[in-house]
Each structure stands twice: as structure tokens, then as C-alpha cells.
Design a protein around this motif. Sequence first.
Motif, PDB file in Angstrom:
ATOM      1  N   GLU A 114       0.577  -3.470 -13.336  1.00 41.64           N
ATOM      2  CA  GLU A 114       0.705  -2.391 -12.360  1.00 41.64           C
ATOM      3  C   GLU A 114       2.101  -1.769 -12.343  1.00 41.64           C
ATOM      4  OE1 GLU A 114      -0.792  -3.268  -8.431  1.00 41.64           O
ATOM      5  OE2 GLU A 114      -2.034  -4.914  -9.195  1.00 41.64           O
ATOM      6  N   PHE A 115       3.111  -2.525 -12.792  1.00 44.32           N
ATOM      7  CA  PHE A 115       4.482  -2.015 -12.652  1.00 44.32           C
ATOM      8  C   PHE A 115       5.316  -2.074 -13.923  1.00 44.32           C
ATOM      9  CE2 PHE A 115       4.788  -6.580 -11.615  1.00 44.32           C
ATOM     10  CZ  PHE A 115       5.840  -6.979 -12.428  1.00 44.32           C
ATOM     11  N   CYS A 116       4.822  -2.666 -14.986  1.00 44.90           N
ATOM     12  CA  CYS A 116       5.681  -2.964 -16.132  1.00 44.90           C
ATOM     13  C   CYS A 116       6.294  -1.720 -16.775  1.00 44.90           C
ATOM     14  CB  CYS A 116       4.910  -3.770 -17.173  1.00 44.90           C
ATOM     15  SG  CYS A 116       3.531  -2.884 -17.921  1.00 44.90           S
ATOM     16  N   VAL A 117       5.612  -0.574 -16.735  1.00 47.52           N
ATOM     17  CA  VAL A 117       6.131   0.626 -17.404  1.00 47.52           C
ATOM     18  C   VAL A 117       6.793   1.588 -16.422  1.00 47.52           C
ATOM     19  CG1 VAL A 117       5.548   2.617 -18.825  1.00 47.52           C
ATOM     20  CG2 VAL A 117       4.408   0.425 -19.232  1.00 47.52           C
ATOM     21  N   TRP A 118       6.043   2.027 -15.409  1.00 50.21           N
ATOM     22  CA  TRP A 118       6.537   3.067 -14.519  1.00 50.21           C
ATOM     23  C   TRP A 118       7.043   2.538 -13.177  1.00 50.21           C
ATOM     24  CZ3 TRP A 118       7.264   7.006 -17.401  1.00 50.21           C
ATOM     25  CH2 TRP A 118       6.376   7.319 -18.437  1.00 50.21           C
ATOM     26  N   GLY A 119       6.710   1.307 -12.847  1.00 48.72           N
ATOM     27  CA  GLY A 119       7.115   0.762 -11.563  1.00 48.72           C
ATOM     28  C   GLY A 119       6.264   1.292 -10.419  1.00 48.72           C
ATOM     29  N   LEU A 120       6.572   0.845  -9.202  1.00 52.04           N
ATOM     30  CA  LEU A 120       5.787   1.235  -8.031  1.00 52.04           C
ATOM     31  C   LEU A 120       6.562   2.140  -7.082  1.00 52.04           C
ATOM     32  CD1 LEU A 120       4.155  -2.230  -7.257  1.00 52.04           C
ATOM     33  CD2 LEU A 120       3.173  -0.315  -8.540  1.00 52.04           C
ATOM     34  N   GLY A 121       7.839   2.392  -7.381  1.00 51.89           N
ATOM     35  CA  GLY A 121       8.619   3.322  -6.574  1.00 51.89           C
ATOM     36  C   GLY A 121       8.746   2.897  -5.123  1.00 51.89           C
ATOM     37  N   ILE A 122       8.671   3.872  -4.222  1.00 53.47           N
ATOM     38  CA  ILE A 122       8.904   3.617  -2.801  1.00 53.47           C
ATOM     39  C   ILE A 122       7.791   2.799  -2.165  1.00 53.47           C
ATOM     40  CG2 ILE A 122      10.283   5.703  -2.519  1.00 53.47           C
ATOM     41  CD1 ILE A 122       7.840   7.059  -1.308  1.00 53.47           C
ATOM     42  N   TYR A 123       6.682   2.626  -2.860  1.00 53.45           N
ATOM     43  CA  TYR A 123       5.573   1.844  -2.318  1.00 53.45           C
ATOM     44  C   TYR A 123       5.654   0.378  -2.721  1.00 53.45           C
ATOM     45  CZ  TYR A 123       3.682   6.525  -1.579  1.00 53.45           C
ATOM     46  OH  TYR A 123       3.517   7.828  -1.205  1.00 53.45           O
ATOM     47  N   ALA A 124       6.691  -0.006  -3.404  1.00 57.82           N
ATOM     48  CA  ALA A 124       6.784  -1.345  -3.973  1.00 57.82           C
ATOM     49  C   ALA A 124       6.665  -2.438  -2.915  1.00 57.82           C
ATOM     50  CB  ALA A 124       8.097  -1.504  -4.742  1.00 57.82           C
ATOM     51  N   LYS A 125       7.415  -2.331  -1.821  1.00 57.59           N
ATOM     52  CA  LYS A 125       7.423  -3.427  -0.856  1.00 57.59           C
ATOM     53  C   LYS A 125       6.050  -3.621  -0.204  1.00 57.59           C
ATOM     54  CE  LYS A 125       9.169  -0.882   3.198  1.00 57.59           C
ATOM     55  NZ  LYS A 125      10.255  -0.850   4.207  1.00 57.59           N
ATOM     56  N   HIS A 126       5.299  -2.513  -0.024  1.00 60.60           N
ATOM     57  CA  HIS A 126       3.972  -2.633   0.574  1.00 60.60           C
ATOM     58  C   HIS A 126       2.991  -3.277  -0.407  1.00 60.60           C
ATOM     59  CE1 HIS A 126       5.425  -0.182   3.849  1.00 60.60           C
ATOM     60  NE2 HIS A 126       5.771   0.787   3.002  1.00 60.60           N
ATOM     61  N   ARG A 127       3.101  -2.923  -1.678  1.00 57.88           N
ATOM     62  CA  ARG A 127       2.227  -3.514  -2.694  1.00 57.88           C
ATOM     63  C   ARG A 127       2.533  -4.993  -2.879  1.00 57.88           C
ATOM     64  NH1 ARG A 127       0.304   0.598  -6.130  1.00 57.88           N
ATOM     65  NH2 ARG A 127      -0.702  -0.981  -7.439  1.00 57.88           N
ATOM     66  N   VAL A 128       3.817  -5.311  -2.920  1.00 59.89           N
ATOM     67  CA  VAL A 128       4.223  -6.718  -3.060  1.00 59.89           C
ATOM     68  C   VAL A 128       3.732  -7.521  -1.873  1.00 59.89           C
ATOM     69  CG1 VAL A 128       6.194  -8.293  -3.100  1.00 59.89           C
ATOM     70  CG2 VAL A 128       6.221  -6.235  -4.509  1.00 59.89           C
ATOM     71  N   ASN A 129       3.863  -6.950  -0.685  1.00 59.32           N
ATOM     72  CA  ASN A 129       3.390  -7.630   0.522  1.00 59.32           C
ATOM     73  C   ASN A 129       1.889  -7.894   0.444  1.00 59.32           C
ATOM     74  OD1 ASN A 129       2.246  -7.154   3.617  1.00 59.32           O
ATOM     75  ND2 ASN A 129       4.123  -8.383   3.506  1.00 59.32           N
ATOM     76  N   ASN A 130       1.134  -6.941  -0.063  1.00 60.38           N
ATOM     77  CA  ASN A 130      -0.311  -7.128  -0.214  1.00 60.38           C
ATOM     78  C   ASN A 130      -0.616  -8.205  -1.250  1.00 60.38           C
ATOM     79  OD1 ASN A 130      -0.986  -5.169   1.669  1.00 60.38           O
ATOM     80  ND2 ASN A 130      -1.010  -3.517   0.157  1.00 60.38           N
ATOM     81  N   TRP A 131       0.116  -8.206  -2.368  1.00 62.32           N
ATOM     82  CA  TRP A 131      -0.087  -9.236  -3.390  1.00 62.32           C
ATOM     83  C   TRP A 131       0.085 -10.631  -2.801  1.00 62.32           C
ATOM     84  CZ3 TRP A 131       3.847  -7.069  -7.513  1.00 62.32           C
ATOM     85  CH2 TRP A 131       3.348  -5.869  -8.036  1.00 62.32           C
ATOM     86  N   LEU A 132       1.187 -10.804  -2.077  1.00 62.02           N
ATOM     87  CA  LEU A 132       1.542 -12.143  -1.604  1.00 62.02           C
ATOM     88  C   LEU A 132       0.629 -12.607  -0.475  1.00 62.02           C
ATOM     89  CD1 LEU A 132       5.443 -11.812  -1.704  1.00 62.02           C
ATOM     90  CD2 LEU A 132       3.883 -12.617  -3.477  1.00 62.02           C
TER      91      LEU A 132
END
Length: 304
Positions: free
Chosen positions: A181-199
Motif C-alpha cells: 500500500e505504501f512502498c512506492v508512493w506512500g500514504l501522504g497525509i492519511y498515513a496516521k489514520h491508515r496505520v491506526n486502522n492496521w494496528l
Amino acid sequence: MYVIFDLVGISLFTDTSCAINFLYTNRLGGNKLGFLGGNLYLEPQTLYIALTALISYFLIFTCRYKGVKVLLGVMFLLLTIFLSFTVTKAGILAFILGFGIMNFYLFKHSSFRVRSAILIGIVLLVPVFGIFVFDGLKGKYEERAEEVVREIENVKRGIYEGGTIAPRIGLIRESFMHVDEFCVWGLGIYAKHRVNNWLQSSEDGLGAFTNVHNSFIHYWIQGGILGLAMIVFLFCAPFYRMFRTRRISWLICALLVVMFVMNNTCILLALNNSRLMILFLLGMFYFYGDVFWQLERGDSSMCL
């Protein structure tokens, strides 16, 4: 010193043993100390103390002014005691590695008299700690050591719950399960919300975190390949410059090791408490590396 008096007050003098045991038990105020109307995180405090302790130790042997040497010696002793209060494994490990690099350089380039002084000083640190830190150090460090051993065993069984190594391994493991999901372009400003959902959705019960406690992976998740390249460049550029100019500064190497180790266990480069100082030092290492190199060659004027 202000933090310590804020925590224990006058009891530092009226009941020294109890006050110091309190500092160890509460790890210099805990992970998120409420201080002067804001939040002061433990990891940035540990980083500052470790870096400053190494600098003061190094200058003891390179500065030619006796009065300054005494002051630096007192600073180094106090800072190592303060560092022990944090009971932060990554910070203490980083300091020990940097301290080893510094002593390797000093032993290689110093006279027999200076080498003897270094050995005597290191040996004397043991009884000094025994006098000043009482039972607090022993009790808290035994507790942390047992915690590490227990969590390593848990990780081997696939259990990532805990308060030290296990959850960090779990966080990194979970992030790589979503690397597509992030290896090439990253998640930008939504990163912390996506990480929170993953965890929170993880089967390993990792909890509600918004980062994976690793600066390098953090910027990779946010900025993709570009973000990862940026943070790798920041840490590698000083080494590149030193090797290109053939002027190796062992002080820079020691301080870089401290920052590198600690940024692998926390997102220090993304915290307001520490980001500016890290970038400032990295900039100095790259643009003014020769100043450090000259200092190591005994230019006493640099001590001013």
C-alpha cells in the motif's frame, strides 16, 4: 535539573534515597511528562542527554583549559546519572555504542597518560553510581531486563503484547504486511489514520497507535520511496562528505550512531520535541564537518 526538581522538589536533599528511587521508578516523569504547560516525551529527553554526555566527555580530552575540563567532567558525571534515570534501553544502548566509538578514537590517538586516565575514570564510575543511585537503579533495571527476556520469549511464540520490545516488533511486522500500500508512493497525509486502522485491526492486539515507532519506516509509509530516500540521505550525507574529504570525525560518527539507533525505536525525527535539534546537528555535520575534525586535532580555540 529543572525537571528533576519539578518531580521531587526539596526531597532531593531531605530524603535523597527516596527521591532517587522515585526518579527510577517513574523513569524521569514517565513517557509523556506534563511540563511547563506542554508535553515533554521521554525519548527526546534521553536523546538530548546522551548526545550532550558524549560531547562533554569528548571535550574533556580535547580542550586544553583546565577549568573547562573540570566543568566538563562534572557535566558528564551528572548527565550519565540523568541518563540512567530514564531507564530507556535504546537510549542507553545508543550511548554505550557512541561511548565505545569515542574511547576507540581516544585510545588510538592519546598518550599512555591519557589512556590511563580514561581507564581510571571508567572504573571510578562504578562506585560513583553505587553511591548516588542506591537501590533504585538495581531494582528498576532488573525489572526491565526481566521484561525484555519475557517479551523475547513471547515474540518467539508469536505474541506481540508488552511494553518494550515485543510491541515494536509487532508494529514493524504489521506495517510490512501492508507494504504493497505504501512502498512506492506512500500514504501522504492519511498515513496516521491508515496505520491506526492496521494496528487496531491486527490479530496481534497491538493497540491504537498512529505510527510504527521507527522514523525510517514512518517516512517510508508517509512519502513512499521518496520519503525513505530523504531520511536515508539525511543520515548518510555526513558520512559521504567525511569519506569524500578524507576527514573522518569520530565525534560525528558517535553522535550519528546515537541518533540512528534511537530513530529506529521511536519517530524522533517527527516529534516537535526533537526534530529541530536532529536536523540542526545533521546540517552541522554535513556543512561544518571540518570544524569537528579540527577540534579532534587539538585546536583548543574551538573549545571557545
